[in-house]
Motif scaffolding. Structure first.
Motif, PDB file in Angstrom:
ATOM      1  N   PHE A  99       1.276  -1.565  -0.231  1.00 24.60           N
ATOM      2  CA  PHE A  99      -0.286   0.353  -0.040  1.00 24.60           C
ATOM      3  C   PHE A  99       0.805   1.558   0.288  1.00 24.60           C
ATOM      4  O   PHE A  99       0.434   2.711  -0.744  1.00 24.60           O
ATOM      5  N   ASP A 100       2.407   1.392   0.554  1.00 24.82           N
ATOM      6  CA  ASP A 100       2.653   2.758   1.234  1.00 24.82           C
ATOM      7  C   ASP A 100       3.977   1.977   0.321  1.00 24.82           C
ATOM      8  O   ASP A 100       4.569   1.048   0.643  1.00 24.82           O
ATOM      9  N   SER A 101       5.006   2.902  -0.410  1.00 27.95           N
ATOM     10  CA  SER A 101       6.471   2.735  -0.752  1.00 27.95           C
ATOM     11  C   SER A 101       6.871   3.432  -0.423  1.00 27.95           C
ATOM     12  O   SER A 101       7.257   4.954  -0.327  1.00 27.95           O
ATOM     13  N   LEU A 102       8.573   3.522  -0.277  1.00 23.68           N
ATOM     14  CA  LEU A 102       9.377   5.057  -0.376  1.00 23.68           C
ATOM     15  C   LEU A 102      10.631   4.587  -1.050  1.00 23.68           C
ATOM     16  O   LEU A 102      10.747   2.902  -1.604  1.00 23.68           O
ATOM     17  N   THR A 142      14.410  10.829  -4.028  1.00 24.07           N
ATOM     18  CA  THR A 142      13.428   9.672  -3.009  1.00 24.07           C
ATOM     19  C   THR A 142      12.099  10.023  -3.564  1.00 24.07           C
ATOM     20  O   THR A 142      11.507  11.594  -3.493  1.00 24.07           O
ATOM     21  N   ASP A 143      11.336   9.036  -3.216  1.00 27.32           N
ATOM     22  CA  ASP A 143       9.521   9.391  -3.345  1.00 27.32           C
ATOM     23  C   ASP A 143       9.000   8.517  -2.542  1.00 27.32           C
ATOM     24  O   ASP A 143       9.158   7.582  -2.158  1.00 27.32           O
ATOM     25  N   LEU A 144       8.001   9.125  -1.456  1.00 29.21           N
ATOM     26  CA  LEU A 144       7.568   8.101  -0.714  1.00 29.21           C
ATOM     27  C   LEU A 144       5.824   8.518  -1.074  1.00 29.21           C
ATOM     28  O   LEU A 144       5.459   9.237  -0.618  1.00 29.21           O
ATOM     29  N   LYS A 145       5.486   7.179  -1.070  1.00 28.12           N
ATOM     30  CA  LYS A 145       4.245   7.022  -1.508  1.00 28.12           C
ATOM     31  C   LYS A 145       3.241   6.771  -0.276  1.00 28.12           C
ATOM     32  O   LYS A 145       3.490   5.551   0.212  1.00 28.12           O
ATOM     33  N   GLN A 146       2.126   7.268  -0.023  1.00 25.93           N
ATOM     34  CA  GLN A 146       1.606   7.315   1.433  1.00 25.93           C
ATOM     35  C   GLN A 146      -0.027   7.636   0.574  1.00 25.93           C
ATOM     36  O   GLN A 146      -0.457   8.318   1.122  1.00 25.93           O
ATOM     37  N   GLY A 161       8.439  14.023  -2.637  1.00 25.53           N
ATOM     38  CA  GLY A 161       9.584  13.468  -3.093  1.00 25.53           C
ATOM     39  C   GLY A 161      10.379  15.004  -3.102  1.00 25.53           C
ATOM     40  O   GLY A 161       9.798  15.864  -2.749  1.00 25.53           O
ATOM     41  N   ALA A 162      11.902  14.027  -3.298  1.00 25.00           N
ATOM     42  CA  ALA A 162      12.994  15.731  -3.725  1.00 25.00           C
ATOM     43  C   ALA A 162      13.864  14.862  -4.924  1.00 25.00           C
ATOM     44  O   ALA A 162      14.088  13.972  -3.967  1.00 25.00           O
ATOM     45  N   LYS A 163      14.493  15.999  -5.057  1.00 26.68           N
ATOM     46  CA  LYS A 163      15.768  14.946  -5.889  1.00 26.68           C
ATOM     47  C   LYS A 163      17.217  16.476  -6.036  1.00 26.68           C
ATOM     48  O   LYS A 163      16.854  17.800  -5.114  1.00 26.68           O
ATOM     49  N   TRP A 164      18.367  15.719  -6.042  1.00 24.12           N
ATOM     50  CA  TRP A 164      19.688  16.931  -5.555  1.00 24.12           C
ATOM     51  C   TRP A 164      19.866  16.369  -7.874  1.00 24.12           C
ATOM     52  O   TRP A 164      20.804  15.145  -7.240  1.00 24.12           O
ATOM     53  N   ASN A 165      20.020  17.840  -8.283  1.00 25.16           N
ATOM     54  CA  ASN A 165      20.494  17.411  -9.395  1.00 25.16           C
ATOM     55  C   ASN A 165      19.926  15.874 -10.121  1.00 25.16           C
ATOM     56  O   ASN A 165      20.522  14.600 -10.318  1.00 25.16           O
ATOM     57  N   GLY A 201      11.846  19.842  -4.299  1.00 25.79           N
ATOM     58  CA  GLY A 201      11.004  19.604  -3.382  1.00 25.79           C
ATOM     59  C   GLY A 201       9.757  19.501  -3.592  1.00 25.79           C
ATOM     60  O   GLY A 201       9.685  20.454  -3.820  1.00 25.79           O
ATOM     61  N   TYR A 202       8.688  18.166  -3.857  1.00 23.56           N
ATOM     62  CA  TYR A 202       7.618  18.227  -3.693  1.00 23.56           C
ATOM     63  C   TYR A 202       6.503  17.675  -3.340  1.00 23.56           C
ATOM     64  O   TYR A 202       6.776  16.457  -2.362  1.00 23.56           O
ATOM     65  N   ILE A 203       5.025  17.900  -3.512  1.00 24.87           N
ATOM     66  CA  ILE A 203       3.928  17.046  -3.022  1.00 24.87           C
ATOM     67  C   ILE A 203       2.587  17.039  -3.827  1.00 24.87           C
ATOM     68  O   ILE A 203       2.447  17.966  -4.552  1.00 24.87           O
ATOM     69  N   ASN A 204       2.199  16.024  -3.387  1.00 25.41           N
ATOM     70  CA  ASN A 204       1.661  15.805  -4.795  1.00 25.41           C
ATOM     71  C   ASN A 204       0.180  14.542  -4.053  1.00 25.41           C
ATOM     72  O   ASN A 204       0.689  13.925  -3.330  1.00 25.41           O
ATOM     73  N   TYR A 205      -0.734  15.480  -4.070  1.00 28.30           N
ATOM     74  CA  TYR A 205      -1.965  14.154  -3.294  1.00 28.30           C
ATOM     75  C   TYR A 205      -3.063  14.494  -4.891  1.00 28.30           C
ATOM     76  O   TYR A 205      -3.620  15.077  -5.493  1.00 28.30           O
ATOM     77  N   ASP A 206      -3.925  13.426  -4.957  1.00 26.46           N
ATOM     78  CA  ASP A 206      -4.419  12.175  -5.996  1.00 26.46           C
ATOM     79  C   ASP A 206      -5.661  11.264  -5.188  1.00 26.46           C
ATOM     80  O   ASP A 206      -5.131  10.650  -4.883  1.00 26.46           O
ATOM     81  N   ARG A 207      -6.426  11.727  -5.096  1.00 23.87           N
ATOM     82  CA  ARG A 207      -7.655  11.340  -4.480  1.00 23.87           C
ATOM     83  C   ARG A 207      -8.794  11.086  -5.276  1.00 23.87           C
ATOM     84  O   ARG A 207      -9.338  11.961  -6.311  1.00 23.87           O
ATOM     85  N   PRO A 208      -9.310  10.265  -5.656  1.00 22.06           N
ATOM     86  CA  PRO A 208     -10.867   9.365  -6.348  1.00 22.06           C
ATOM     87  C   PRO A 208     -12.076  10.463  -5.689  1.00 22.06           C
ATOM     88  O   PRO A 208     -11.747  10.003  -4.706  1.00 22.06           O
ATOM     89  N   LEU A 209     -12.612  11.317  -6.730  1.00 16.41           N
ATOM     90  CA  LEU A 209     -13.774  11.471  -6.316  1.00 16.41           C
ATOM     91  C   LEU A 209     -15.025  10.871  -6.443  1.00 16.41           C
ATOM     92  O   LEU A 209     -16.332  10.355  -5.895  1.00 16.41           O
TER      93      LEU A 209
END
Length: 998
Positions: free
Chosen positions: A677-680, A702-706, A712-716, A736-744
């Motif tokens: 369900f969750d991953s890093l 790096t990416d964390l999905k929860q 996520g974050a990136k360096w070069n 760095g980023y934050i994504n939110y994806d929610r089924p309506l």
């Protein structure tokens, strides 16, 4: 609002506010799933479930799983490499399960009662049957030789395939080589194992599989070899993917008969001194090439079925007259109109989207009335008919939570009656215009009545766990209700299947008035005659599916047909004739037959019976009754399941990445919870290229999905596919980023998501989405918020979506140097199927309106090129990049050559029918099809400024070749050409060659 606020900015603020308000109204809390999700854990097993609704299912499911695992240890010596994680879920009205063994052993088990007709699946206990099949799949795919175990230690686990790292394909094969087999191998093995673990109950000894091959031999149909089966057969036959089960099971049965079951288990079992590749190991065990043995089976099968056909023809065979000119593929239950002139049904065949149809009785002409959303299995839909009002009642979204709908044959309008009501097996009661049905919920079935005007239902009876009612019917006078019932017997191999006839007035007492059965067979689709004296239905009682009728007064069963292949779904018209569905190798054919009681029926031989007669040791394959497994003391751990807390390392692999013009190497680590369900994901690489500044040689992502969140974050940031330009996604700096994806809305194929993307970039050299445009500021932030919706459909055997629509509305903003540059981006795509099979026409549109200075890079959208790299990934919108990246691609122009602060883009695309290949390649890597597309585009930029307004156009074509590697993974080779016009003279002829690897 200030006086200088622009209309666009005001509109964006309103749009964003509306998005947030709607999201909050539909999602009052961020997540409640964690508090409801629980687990029970034994030594080799972890069962997840939702509490309290599914808690009562856990003991029988756990006992069935443990019983199956115990038998597989005895048969194969299988000890799980890690716990087998099983998710009990009630997300569908279809009983089904999905098994994965990489990176972890996972089984997702839908707990709805079975509903497949034609004895296509086992009539036995649901959990016992699913457990036997799915754990057999795990055992045969997860079991490791010493070499496999060594690679698993090297990579710290079994490696799953990651699109970001194509080299993971190689590691995947090293750690789970038997997972790289054609589908017929694991499914045929699992069906054979399941059948004998259930004491001979299953498809390896079933009438449906026998019928399929008997029909093929009678009609001289083509038998596929192993390569042709996977490259073409499972794509074009009306049963599509089911062919893997059919051929695989049959071949395993043949091998067991010709050699013995010990040869099969030797081939299936991955031990020391066995070969990783399944076909090579076949030659070790059977001392001959697999292809040669397959051809021997085909010759044997043809002789075997000819003898069966000769046996049936020792008695007169029931004559028939086909109502249609050919097979219709899969066909639902049918109804005759009040005047007898038209037959109504639902059909599904290759090349056409599933539909309700009208069939003219006098000439067999078929008219498609209304598209059927989400058909499921061989039932397609549950159908009922009210002749007085000329209304068809049917279920849609049958693969999810079923919705009850009505189609008016007079106005040709459809309307929703009960959305997601989970009611099927509907029957119309003409006495009071009500509907009867079977509703599923949390693994239980219940009899419900839906009174006119069909806006609610009443629960009449709840069946016990394990009882499966199906095939409801109501007599013409509304006094009697009938249904078939399958339920567990005194042993796994002896389930009970019967038909019950109940006076409607006595339903509350729960006592059946009459019960009848056909020993050893499942009675299916029994329906009342018009006068209510008989029930007509089908059964494989003799090994061939014939039509039988039950005399309600005499309480006597008799056969009324003798056919050599199979008759189903009887529709008695009067006392002398009926319409049935005749099985053929191309599907079902509505057919006229006369009603003639007979005792002249000759049973056919079943391959499964012959296997058991030759090898009675299969009796020892019977697993112990699940109820005999003691649960007391087995639980090692239980409680609430929190995915983040359960995450552990799943694999660590070496990777190669590209950064600008340089090559780097490093490692990628993946962490996940047991159920996934969750991953890093964490990867780090280094580019030793001295041409790069020292600060740019290290690359970290790096990416964390929860749940709905991704951080996520990136360096070069580096990217493997940058090694194969021209499109480059690596960027200097950090982000760095934050994504939110929610089924309506989630009612496949119809879905709608609410999405938010927030990102920050530092030390940036180029715009994040446009490699050719320098960023006006080293620090940049972006915000995107909006909706994406899809409602796309396709027909069986399709290679792409063939109809429907999708759209998105995204409010976007750049933030740089204290300034905010907003824009609004919109896309809409709509497609229509054409008369040619698997051909469609699409209209694709996109528009952008932005604020800011006309020369500011942040105010402009930049387009150009096909957008494909020479080696690429479907992570970036697939092979048809010209259509999937409407706001960045424009074939026939250089990358970023076109730009505009406002733009409108329209594309017309014609997807031509695919060309199928049957024998190009080998059994492990082969070519499936080629599909050409042609397109033409018109682009208008800077529409709001006549001084700089510009037009650009193109015409182009692309042909995609779909290949399969390692038997499982699709790759697409695309060749394209486009000619651009206009764009202030920037148009050119552009050629494109791209291999989409993952």
């Amino acid at each position: 609002m200030s006086a200088n606020t622009s209309p666009l900015r005001s509109g964006l603020i309103c749009c964003a506010s509306w998005c947030v308000a709607l999201w909050l109204s539909i999602n009052p809390s961020l997540s409640t799933a964690d508090s409801e999700l629980k687990f029970v854990e034994t030594h080799n097993l972890r069962v997840l479930y939702y509490s309290p609704s599914e808690q009562f299912l856990v003991p029988p499911a756990t006992q069935s799983l443990l019983s199956s695992l115990d038998k597989e240890y005895q048969l194969f010596g299988y000890v799980p490499s890690d716990k087998i994680n099983v998710m009990l879920q009630d997300f569908s009205d279809m009983s089904q399960a999905t098994t994965l063994v990489a990176p972890r052993n996972r089984i997702f088990m839908d707990v709805a009662p079975q509903s497949d007709p034609y004895e296509y699946t086992s009539a036995g206990d649901l959990f016992a049957w699913l457990s036997a099949h799915e754990t057999a799949s795990v055992a045969l795919l997860d079991q490791a030789s010493p070499d496999d175990e060594r690679y698993r230690r090297w990579f710290h686990g079994k490696v799953s395939v990651h699109a970001s790292y194509p080299e993971s394909l190689f590691y995947y094969y090293l750690t789970t080589p038997r997972n790289s087999t054609p589908l017929w191998f694991p499914e045929g093995s699992a069906v054979f194992t399941e059948t004998w673990m259930m004491g001979g109950l299953g498809r390896a000894q079933g009438g449906y599989d026998e019928m399929v091959f008997r029909a093929m031999v009678k009609e001289g149909a083509h038998f596929y070899d192993p390569l042709g089966l996977v490259s073409k057969g499972t794509e074009i036959d009306f049963e599509t993917g089911a062919d893997s089960y059919l051929y695989g099971t049959r071949f395993m049965n043949y091998l067991a008969l010709t050699y013995d079951p010990a040869h099969l288990t030797d081939w299936w079992t991955r031990q020391a001194a066995t070969y990783a590749y399944y076909a090579t190991d076949f030659q070790r065990v059977f001392q001959r090439p697999l292809d040669d043995a397959w051809q021997d089976w085909i010759r044997w099968e043809q002789q075997f079925q000819r003898r069966n056909l000769e046996a049936v023809h020792q008695y007169p065979v029931t004559p028939f007259v086909d109502l249609t000119k050919g097979a219709l593929g899969t066909v639902s239950r049918s109804f005759l109109s009040a005047d007898g002139a038209r037959l109504y049904a639902a059909v599904q065949d290759s090349g056409h989207i599933s539909s309700l149809v009208e069939i003219r009785v006098h000439d067999g002409a078929v008219t498609r009335l209304h598209e059927l959303m989400s058909p499921a299995g061989f039932k397609l839909t549950s159908l009922a008919y009210d002749p007085a009002t000329e209304t068809l009642f049917y279920t849609s979204n049958n693969a999810n939570y079923r919705t009850l709908e009505a189609y008016d044959l007079g106005t040709h309008k459809a309307r929703v009656l009960l959305k997601r009501a989970r009611i099927g097996d509907i029957a119309f009661d003409s006495a009071d215009r009500s509907l009867w049905g079977i509703r599923f919920n949390n693994g239980l079935a219940m009899l419900v009545k839906i009174p006119f005007p069909y806006n609610s239902w009443d629960t009449v009876h709840v069946f016990a766990l394990g009882e499966r009612p199906f095939d409801l019917d109501v007599s013409a006078d509304g006094k009697l209700l009938s249904y078939s019932l399958a339920r567990p017997g005194h042993s796994l191999s002896k389930p009970i299947s019967e038909v019950r006839v109940v006076p409607v007035e006595a339903l509350e007492s729960g006592t059946p008035d009459q019960v009848f059965s056909l020993p050893g067979a499942v009675p299916e689709r029994f329906v009342f005659s018009k006068d209510g004296h008989y029930l007509y239905g089908s059964s494989y009682y003799s090994g061939v599916s014939n039509i039988y009728r039950y005399d309600l007064k005499q309480q006597r069963m008799e056969a009324v047909t003798n056919t050599d292949v199979g008759f189903f779904n009887p529709l008695p018209v009067d006392d002398t004739r009926m319409i049935v569905q005749r099985f053929s190798s191309q599907g079902f054919v509505p057919t006229w037959v006369e009603i003639r009681p007979t005792t002249d029926i000759r049973a056919v031989s079943l391959l499964g019976d012959k296997v058991f007669e030759a090898h009675p040791e299969l009796k020892s394959w019977l697993e112990s009754p699940p109820s005999a497994v003691p649960l007391a003391g087995l639980n090692e751990r239980s409680g609430a399941y929190h995915p983040l807390k359960e995450m552990t390392l799943e694999s660590l692999i070496p990777v190669v990445q590209g950064y600008k013009q340089s090559v780097g190497g490093g490692f990628a680590a993946h962490f996940s919870d047991p159920m996934g369900f969750d991953s890093l994901a964490l990867n780090a690489s280094y580019s030793p290229d001295r041409a790069l500044p020292a600060k740019e040689r290290l690359h970290v992502t790096t990416d964390l999905k929860q749940g709905p969140w991704t951080l996520g974050a990136k360096w070069n940031g580096a990217d493997f596919y940058d090694l194969f330009g021209p499109v480059r996604r690596s960027r200097e700096g950090y982000s760095g980023y934050i994504n939110y994806d929610r089924p309506l809305a989630f009612d496949p194929p119809s879905t709608m998501d609410f999405v938010v993307d927030l990102a920050y970039y530092g030390a940036l050299d180029a715009l994040p989405e446009t490699q050719t445009v320098a960023s006006p500021s080293q620090s940049l932030s972006t915000l995107a918020i909006g909706f994406r919706a899809t409602d796309l459909r396709s027909s069986p055997g399709s290679v792409d979506y063939e109809a429907g629509h999708e759209w998105s509305v995204i409010a976007h903003a750049y933030g740089a140097a204290g300034e905010v540059t907003p824009s609004l981006q919109m896309e809409y795509h709509v497609g229509w199927p054409l008369a040619l099979d698997h051909s469609s026409l699409w209209l694709r549109t996109a528009a952008v309106v932005a604020e800011g200075h006309v020369n500011s890079p942040l105010s402009n959208v930049y387009l150009g090129g096909f957008g494909n790299n020479y080696v690429d990934s479907r992570l970036y919108t697939g092979a048809q990049r010209y259509r999937g990246a409407m706001l960045s691609s424009m074939p026939g122009f250089e990358i970023g050559a076109l730009n505009g602060r406002t733009l409108a883009k329209t594309m017309v695309e014609w997807c031509l029918p695919p060309i199928r290949f049957e024998r190009v390649g080998s059994s492990g890597s082969y070519l499936k099809w080629a599909r050409p597309e042609v397109f033409a585009t018109v682009l208008e930029t800077n529409i709001d400024n006549p001084m700089i307004r510009s037009s650009a156009r193109n015409v182009g074509a692309q042909i995609d070749f779909r290949m399969i590697t390692m038997n499982r993974f699709p790759m697409t080779l695309s060749i394209g050409v486009a000619r651009g016009f206009g764009g202030e003279g920037a148009g050119k002829t552009e050629a494109m060659l791209s291999l989409l690897v993952l």
